[in-house]
Structure formats: C-alpha cells, structure tokens
Design a protein around this motif. Structure first.
Motif, mmCIF file in Angstrom:
data_model
loop_
_atom_site.group_PDB
_atom_site.id
_atom_site.type_symbol
_atom_site.label_atom_id
_atom_site.label_comp_id
_atom_site.label_asym_id
_atom_site.label_seq_id
_atom_site.Cartn_x
_atom_site.Cartn_y
_atom_site.Cartn_z
ATOM 1 N N GLY B 174 0.815 -1.201 0.000
ATOM 2 C CA GLY B 174 0.000 0.000 0.000
ATOM 3 C C GLY B 174 0.857 1.262 0.000
ATOM 4 O O GLY B 174 0.328 2.371 0.011
ATOM 5 N N ASP B 194 -2.111 3.290 7.144
ATOM 6 C CA ASP B 194 -3.328 2.540 6.866
ATOM 7 C C ASP B 194 -3.354 2.194 5.387
ATOM 8 O O ASP B 194 -3.496 3.085 4.550
ATOM 9 N N ALA B 196 -5.603 1.025 3.984
ATOM 10 C CA ALA B 196 -6.987 1.316 3.586
ATOM 11 C C ALA B 196 -7.452 0.307 2.547
ATOM 12 O O ALA B 196 -7.522 -0.893 2.824
ATOM 13 N N GLN B 197 -7.721 0.771 1.367
ATOM 14 C CA GLN B 197 -8.277 -0.117 0.334
ATOM 15 C C GLN B 197 -7.193 -0.746 -0.525
ATOM 16 O O GLN B 197 -7.487 -1.418 -1.501
ATOM 17 N N ALA B 198 -5.930 -0.500 -0.192
ATOM 18 C CA ALA B 198 -4.881 -1.039 -1.058
ATOM 19 C C ALA B 198 -4.851 -2.564 -0.975
ATOM 20 O O ALA B 198 -5.004 -3.136 0.104
ATOM 21 N N PRO B 199 -4.677 -3.224 -2.096
ATOM 22 C CA PRO B 199 -4.627 -4.691 -2.089
ATOM 23 C C PRO B 199 -3.260 -5.192 -1.628
ATOM 24 O O PRO B 199 -2.410 -5.537 -2.443
ATOM 25 N N THR B 239 -9.470 -5.862 -3.430
ATOM 26 C CA THR B 239 -10.151 -4.892 -2.563
ATOM 27 C C THR B 239 -10.776 -3.848 -3.485
ATOM 28 O O THR B 239 -10.606 -3.908 -4.710
ATOM 29 N N ASP B 240 -11.423 -2.859 -2.870
ATOM 30 C CA ASP B 240 -11.936 -1.762 -3.686
ATOM 31 C C ASP B 240 -10.794 -1.014 -4.368
ATOM 32 O O ASP B 240 -10.997 -0.322 -5.353
ATOM 33 N N GLY B 241 -9.595 -1.179 -3.823
ATOM 34 C CA GLY B 241 -8.428 -0.511 -4.401
ATOM 35 C C GLY B 241 -7.805 -1.259 -5.556
ATOM 36 O O GLY B 241 -6.841 -0.776 -6.162
ATOM 37 N N ARG B 267 -14.189 -9.770 -3.700
ATOM 38 C CA ARG B 267 -13.373 -9.066 -2.720
ATOM 39 C C ARG B 267 -12.899 -10.091 -1.706
ATOM 40 O O ARG B 267 -13.709 -10.877 -1.193
ATOM 41 N N GLY B 318 -14.383 -10.982 1.651
ATOM 42 C CA GLY B 318 -14.688 -9.565 1.547
ATOM 43 C C GLY B 318 -13.616 -8.802 2.302
ATOM 44 O O GLY B 318 -12.422 -9.021 2.087
ATOM 45 N N ALA B 319 -14.042 -7.958 3.228
ATOM 46 C CA ALA B 319 -13.071 -7.203 4.013
ATOM 47 C C ALA B 319 -12.820 -7.860 5.366
ATOM 48 O O ALA B 319 -12.089 -7.336 6.193
#
Lengths: 336, 535
Positions: B174, B194, B196-199, B239-241, B267, B318-319
């Motif tokens: 990330g 963080d 965050a959304q990074a895979p 992820t979303d990222g 996800r 998912g997450a």
C-alpha cells in the motif's frame, strides 16, 4: 655519452650493471648484488656481497637469517655516493617499505635509476620517494592500469574503524603482508587514534620487532595466537593473506575478513578471496603516480620491470617517452 | 549518495544475513528522508529507468578515456560499469556528489538526450565508490544480494521489536517510495500507515516437510489432506483498491498473469497454487516455467500456456479477516463462496477422503501424476498462521526424495556440453560455528534438466559468478534447485557427512528465495530413516 642499454643489461641472472660488476635485485644468488628492498622477490638469499640501505640489510637478516643475507653486507646511507668498479652508485628512498631504495647508477655521464617497487603516497613508516632526474628510469608497473587509483589510506582506515564500531562483537582480521603493509597499517591505525593493543599473527611478529628496533613506534602489539577468543572480541588482528580465511581464523570471534591491498580496488579480486571488507591500501604507485613519476624524473626512456607494462608503455608513448618491457621474471610474487 | 554507495559496497561483500540486516539498519537509521526510502526502493528492485541504459555508459566512457586503455581495463575488470567507475578521469570540481533522491528524480524525468551530460556531471563530482553506485543504479544491476524480505526485516528492526517484519509486509504494497510514513511508523513517530483499500500482501502460512517421527505421532481424525500440486504458491488479493496476484515472496506478479487478475471478480484474499491447466489437466511444472519471470506476456503465451489457480484457503472474505478461524471453518467458507461465485480460471483443491494414515500413505504412493508432488496435511483446527508454525501444516512429498538446495558452484561439462556450465554443486543450510547460517555442499548433479533449463542455468551462472577457480565458478547463493535423489547415505568423505544417491536436478526454483532452501538437518533425518549400508 653511452646509452644505458650498453652498460645496464638484462641477463638470465637479472639486471646486470657491467662496468660496476653487480646485479640489481637478482632473482638468484650472485657474487655481488645491490638490493632495493627486503621483499623476498627482490632480496634473495645466498649472495656473497650485498649492498643496500641499513634498514634493508636489517630486515633481510630478520627474514633470511644471519647467514643467508649476504656473506658481506655493506650499508649505504641515503644520497651517499659510492664507487663500485667504474660506476658511481647511490641510494634514494623509494617510499615502498622501510629501507626501500632506488638505485642510481652513473657511468661516463650516463645515468640510470632502478626504482624497485615504489609509491608516492605518504607512509609514516618510511621516508618518501625522491625523484632523481635520469636518462633511463627503470620502473615497476604493478598497478599500471587506469582503473587503479588508490584512495587516501586514511579514508580506508576510517572505513575499517567504522566497521569495528558497527560490529563490536566481531573480530576484524586484516590480511596484509608481513613486511611493510602490516607495519604501515599499525602506524595508520595509531594516527587515526586507535590506541588499543593490535593483535598479530605469528608470521608478523618478528618484522614488527625489527621495525621497532629501527625506530618505528608501533605501540602495543600482542600475539593473536595466545589471546583467547574473548580478548579478540572487538579487536583488530593483522595476519598474512593466506591465514585470514583458513583454519587459523577459527580462533577469532565471528571474524569480519578484511584485506589491505591495491588489488582490492577491483570487486572480482576481493570476492575471489572471500573478503568481506576490502581496504584499498597499497605500497605501490597507482596509475596516476606512475605517470606523474615518469614526468618528474624526465627520462626520455623508461624500462618496465614487471606488471602491466603494455598500458604504461602506451601512455608513456603518447607523451613522447620511449618504453621498453624488460619482462624480468620472478618479481611481483610477494606482495601488492 | 555517499552513504548509499557505502551501503552497496558493504552489502555486495557481506555474506551473512545478520550483518546485512545490521548494515541496512544503520543506513535506514542514519539517512534522512527521502534518501533512505529511495535507497530502500533501490535495493528491493522497485526502481527502473527506461531512459538510461548500458549504451549510455559506453558512450560516456568513449568521450573521456583512451580507447586502448579502456579496452585493457575492461578486459581486466570484466564489468562495464565498474570499469568506467574506476577509470573515470577525476577532475577537481566545486560540487558535492549528487543526492540519491535527486539522482532518482532526475533519471525518472529528464529526457534521454540530456542524460549523458547530466550523468557526466555527477561522475565528475563523485569518487569511485559513488560513481560505481551511480552507474549500477542507472543500469539496474545493483546485485547486492538483498531480498525485498531482508530489507523489510531491517526496516522492522528500527522499531526495537514493536513492529514485526510480517507487519511491514502487510502494509508494504500500500506504500510507495520514498516510504516516509513507513519509517515514521517503525520509529514510533506516527501510527501504522493505513493501507486502507490497497490490495496488500499477507504473509503466507508455510508447511514443514513430514518426517517419520512426526508421521507416527499423527491422529488421522485431526487432519485434512489435499494433493500437493506442482505449481507456484500465489495469493489473490482483491479490494476496492484493485486486484493483485502475488508470489509467496510478496512479489507482485499481476502483469505476468493478466488472465488471473481479470478473473478476480470478488473481494477477499485467497491462497492457492498457480498451475498451467489444459482441458482440466495440470501440465508439468516446466510448462509453468515458461510463464515465470516475465514482466508482460504475449498472446501466444496466453494461448499455449493457459494458467489457473487451484484454491486452497481463504484469508479474507470480503473485508473480513478470517485467518483466526480453524481450517475447517475457513474451508467451509471457501466452498460456499466458490459454489456461489463460480470464478473463471479457478477451482478448489480437493479434500482427500481417508480412513487412516496407512490409507493416506497408500494414496500418496499411488499418486503418479507428474503434477502431484505428494500430499499436504493440514490440522482441522489450525488458524491461518503466517510463517512456518510447527505441527500445523505438513508437506508430504511422494518418492523420490527431494531437497531444495542452493546452487553454489558450477563447472563446465565435457564434449557437447563443453561450453555450458552443466555440473552443479548445491548445498543446504546449517548453523555455522558462530551461530550464523551457512551453506554446506551436499552433492553435485549434472542431469535431470531440459536443454532450455540448461541454457537458463548456464546464463544465470555466467551472470552471477562471484569467484572463479580454474574451470569452476562460484556463484551468488541465490538460486534454488530442487534436487531429487534415491537415497541419502552417511559418508565420511563428504564435508556435509552425507552423500546423495543418484542426485538429479528435478527442477529449477527461481521463485524460491535461497534462505528458504532446506537445511542439512532435514537431509540428515532422511539418512537416519534410510538403510545404513556403506556407512
């Protein structure tokens, strides 16, 4: 004026000064020898008469034993002229190791200088090189490639001490030749403020004692061989190159294997020896020093005894200096 | 640049892992941002410069050096960048050496035609050590023997134990150079970055080889079995990222396998084996090798060597992090998800039914498909533990015996192979006298590979030689060979104390870090179990 090639000749027994009746650094025993310095490839045992600097004679006695360092030994101080046969002979410092000399010879107004091995960088253990103007300058060419430029030895010593600081739990063992490099390293370490005892492999002890007897202060030296592993933690040990990665080194605490040599400039050479910390500290002239020396002595002709003569002759030729490769065998075997 | 050059120079000569970590740690601890982060990127291979190539260095050399002296020097030194660095004519300039961060920024932005002048200016302002670092950086050949993992360990080391290397791994992908927030975190000046959304990559759970003593202690009811497939371990992260495919060593290999990344429509984080699969049949590993170590891949490769992932575990659904759940629970989630999602280019690693360990042993011995290496045994109640926890996962390979050894020396062959380095001496790790790991040679093999593998190895040997002893080359200890053999016997004549019967190169393991090759103890245990004739 006779050209030096008419009276200073390459023979199978070495470089022979005909009107003086002596050889310079002959590779085998002869009747009369002038010896530039005490390294074993230049100072062979068994000559009848040896002329050299007093320091070289003392070092030869230590290395070869009293009986082998010339049946008669004649010391010659710096700059003192001596008539040998029809030739005037004198010595000037070469700056290579303690006692190392250039041999200047003059016959009927023609002057040749055999430099032996030499360097131009300052060395606390030996007087510096003195350029002698001459008609033929006989030079070594150990590091005669432009890739060889020795850094300041103080900077290399600083790298060693920085490593000792980074790895205080390990022993730093430095591979170095027993005559010259060893004592120079000790002196450089002292200059850099390293006042603790320095430990020596047994092969280095006798020559350090001779240096001390000749007035070179080396501080406290201790034999590494009798020191326990605990005493060698964080210590600096000097040993011959052959010992640093051998069984002998097992007595050391997780050693950082270092080597002090001009060859360490090239990575492949350092890797071949399994060296972890290469220190580029040489007692030979580097490429720039070789070329600067040729310009300073101003000889129209340069003879190259040993080393990478083609590159030096090529560079000299570009400046109008005639070069000749003597291809003397047997030199360059000991150290660098 | 001076500190970076010093670091490279020390690393290239330093064999010990701990000493390398100490050197890296000191560099990271003493250098300012952003230089240290750029240095981290350089040693982990995250930098490359399209505009600067070896040709540039040759041209520079031609402008500043005598051609004959250059030729003699190059011949002596044997390395272009090193030759130029050493012989570059020094001229006094009133400028300090360039800063690493400035060098990298300039290389990334300046036009190709402006570079020769810029690089020459840098070389003029530098000493030989900095010149070499510059030229190696420009040509992308640092070769300091530092894996990305080792660099992350050194970064984690700055935290005095608060941050573990695996923690760094979980934020690494990330982040981007110069990693200022990473250093701030490990130094306790800022919170964990963080992702965050990074895979990001999650450190995988690894298995131990199953040996006789371990086997005897197992209770069949506690264990689940799967085939051990002969591919490479991968992690699918979405992820979303974005979606990524990672190797087990945390390298992002997405670009080499675009069809897998395209098939990720979910996800989560999944663990599996990447295989070449044609019409449902798994192809031998050598087919997969065609696809490895590529920066991109063409249409023909995609067609001829189609890859798929055999899924065997779920780390995130998912997450949601499900790594703490027991294997059975994760497996149930994986199966339910798979049944609903039916992702392309993926299937499930089959759970093998068995009544007893004897039954399992028979199944293992009966498995002769080339792509099956043996069995994996996983404890039904084990969470997903990063690293190599003892006693939770076993790999139980079928005969012949194999070891993953590190290539140490190579020698030219004879006759037709006279121009190839085709005889390979390989070694295993053991704890040396001073507690550090060292490699000890355990054998020599000169067959078992294909012609293509031989060509690959020969090239690798030539490019990674560290020393020459007559016809023998010592190489960087960085290439893992899977060596198959019929038996291991005690031998007083061998330094390692063991001799291999009929060793051959089973396959090349360019994907496997050398540090993860097998240990001598593993081989010695195989000896104890073998009939000890010819002791």
């Amino acid at each position: 004026m006779p050209h030096p090639e008419t009276w200073l000749k390459v023979t199978s027994a070495g470089l022979f000064c005909e009107p003086g009746g002596f050889f310079v650094d002959p590779p085998r025993a002869v009747d009369r020898a002038v010896v530039t310095h005490a390294h074993s490839d230049h100072a062979r045992p068994g000559h009848r008469a040896v002329l050299a600097s007093p320091e070289t004679l003392a070092l030869m006695r230590t290395r070869l034993g009293e009986g082998q360092a010339g049946l008669s030994q004649q010391p010659l101080g710096w700059g003192e002229r001596l008539r040998v046969g029809e030739v005037d002979v004198w010595l000037e410092p070469a700056g290579h190791v303690l006692g190392s000399a250039q041999v200047a010879m003059e016959w009927r107004g023609s002057r040749a200088v055999v430099s032996g091995d030499y360097k131009r960088a300052a060395d606390p253990t030996t007087p510096g090189f003195v350029p002698i103007p001459c008609d033929v300058f006989v030079t070594e060419a150990t590091f005669a490639l432009p890739v060889f430029r020795h850094p300041r030895p103080e900077a290399e010593i600083a790298r060693l001490l920085e490593s000792v600081d980074l790895f205080p739990e390990r022993t730093h063992v430095v591979g170095c030749y027993s005559l010259g490099k060893c004592q120079r390293l000790v002196a450089l370490l002292r200059q850099a403020g390293w006042e603790r005892p320095i430990y020596l492999h047994g092969a280095h002890v006798a020559l350090c004692e001779t240096y001390a007897a000749l007035g070179v202060d080396l501080g406290e030296l201790r034999p590494a061989t009798v020191a326990g592993k605990a005493a060698l933690v964080g210590a600096i040990v000097l040993a011959p190159p052959s010992a640093i990665a051998d069984r002998w080194a097992r007595r050391l605490a997780e050693p950082v294997v270092c080597s002090a040599s001009g060859w360490m400039r090239v990575r492949q050479r350092a890797k071949q020896g399994g060296i972890e910390l290469p220190l580029v500290i040489s007692d030979h002239a580097d490429w720039d020093e070789l070329n600067a020396t040729l310009d300073e002595v101003g000889a129209p002709e340069v003879w190259v005894t040993h080393g990478r003569e083609e590159a030096l002759i090529h560079a000299a030729g570009q400046r109008g200096i005639r070069g000749r490769a003597l291809r003397l065998l047997g030199y360059g075997d000991e150290e660098a | 640049m001076i500190a970076f050059a010093n670091l490279l120079e020390r690393l290239v000569f330093t064999p010990g892992r701990n000493a390398k970590i100490a050197l890296l740690r000191r560099y990271f601890a003493t250098q300012p941002d952003p230089d240290r982060g750029i240095g981290l990127a350089a040693v982990t291979g995250a930098l490359s410069f399209a505009a600067a190539k070896p040709g540039l260095i040759r041209e520079l050399a031609a402008t500043r050096t005598d051609p004959e002296l250059f030729a003699w020097s190059y011949d002596y030194v044997g390395d272009l960048a090193e030759t130029v660095a050493l012989m570059w004519p020094e001229r006094p300039v009133n400028a300090p050496p360039p800063r690493l961060a400035d060098v990298v920024a300039t290389l990334a932005t300046e036009h190709k035609s402006d570079l020769p002048g810029i690089v020459a200016g840098w070389l003029d302002a530098s000493d030989a050590s900095v010149r070499l670092a510059l030229l190696k950086l420009i040509t992308g050949g640092l070769r300091v023997g530092v894996s990305a993992r080792l660099a992350k360990v050194a970064v984690a080391d700055l935290s005095e134990g608060r941050v573990r290397p695996d923690d760094v791994e979980e934020v690494w992908h990330g982040l981007a150079p110069p990693y200022a927030e990473l250093f701030a975190w490990v130094e306790g000046r800022a919170p964990r970055p963080d992702p965050a959304q990074a895979p990001v990559f999650r450190p995988p759970m690894l298995a131990h080889p199953l040996e006789q003593a371990d086997f005897a202690a197992l209770d069949a009811a506690d264990w689940r079995a799967e085939w051990k497939w002969d591919g490479i371990r991968v992690q699918l992260v979405a992820t979303d990222g974005g979606a990524r495919l990672y190797s087990r060593g945390a390298d992002d290999i997405s670009a080499a396998f675009p069809e897998i990344v395209q098939a990720i429509r979910f996800r989560g984080v999944l663990d599996g084996e990447l295989l070449v699969v044609r019409d449902g049949v798994v192809a031998p590993f050598s087919d997969l090798q065609q696809r490895l170590n590529r920066k991109s891949v063409g249409a023909r490769m995609l067609r001829e060597f189609p890859v798929a992932v055999r899924l065997y575990d779920m780390l995130f659904e998912g997450a949601q992090d499900v790594r703490q759940l027991p294997f059975d629970a994760r497996r149930a989630r994986l199966e339910a998800w798979y049944a609903a999602a039916r992702p392309a280019r993926m299937d499930l690693s089959e759970l093998i039914a068995f009544d007893s360990l004897e039954h399992l042993a028979a199944l293992r011995d009966g498995a002769r498909a080339a792509a099956i290496e043996g069995l994996m045994l996983k404890r039904a109640d084990a969470p997903y533990v990063p690293g190599r926890p003892k006693g939770l996962w076993w790999k139980w390979k079928r005969e012949p015996l194999t070891i993953d050894a590190v290539l140490m020396y190579a020698q030219r062959g004879h006759g037709k192979r006279g121009s190839f380095y085709s005889d390979y001496t390989f070694g295993l790790w053991r704890t040396g006298e001073h507690g550090a790991d060292e490699l000890v040679p355990v054998g020599k093999a000169y067959f078992g590979f294909t012609d293509a593998e031989l060509a690959h190895l020969d090239r690798w040997v030539r490019n990674h030689t560290v020393a020459r002893f007559g016809p023998v080359r010592e190489v960087e200890k960085a290439f893992v060979l899977e060596v198959a053999f019929d038996a291991a016997q005690r031998s007083a004549r061998h330094k390692s104390g063991v001799a291999l019967r009929f060793p051959r190169i089973a396959r090349l393991r360019p994907d496997k870090p050398a540090a993860e090759a097998d240990r001598l103890e593993t081989l010695m245990r195989l000896v104890e179990n073998a009939p000890t004739t010819n002791a």
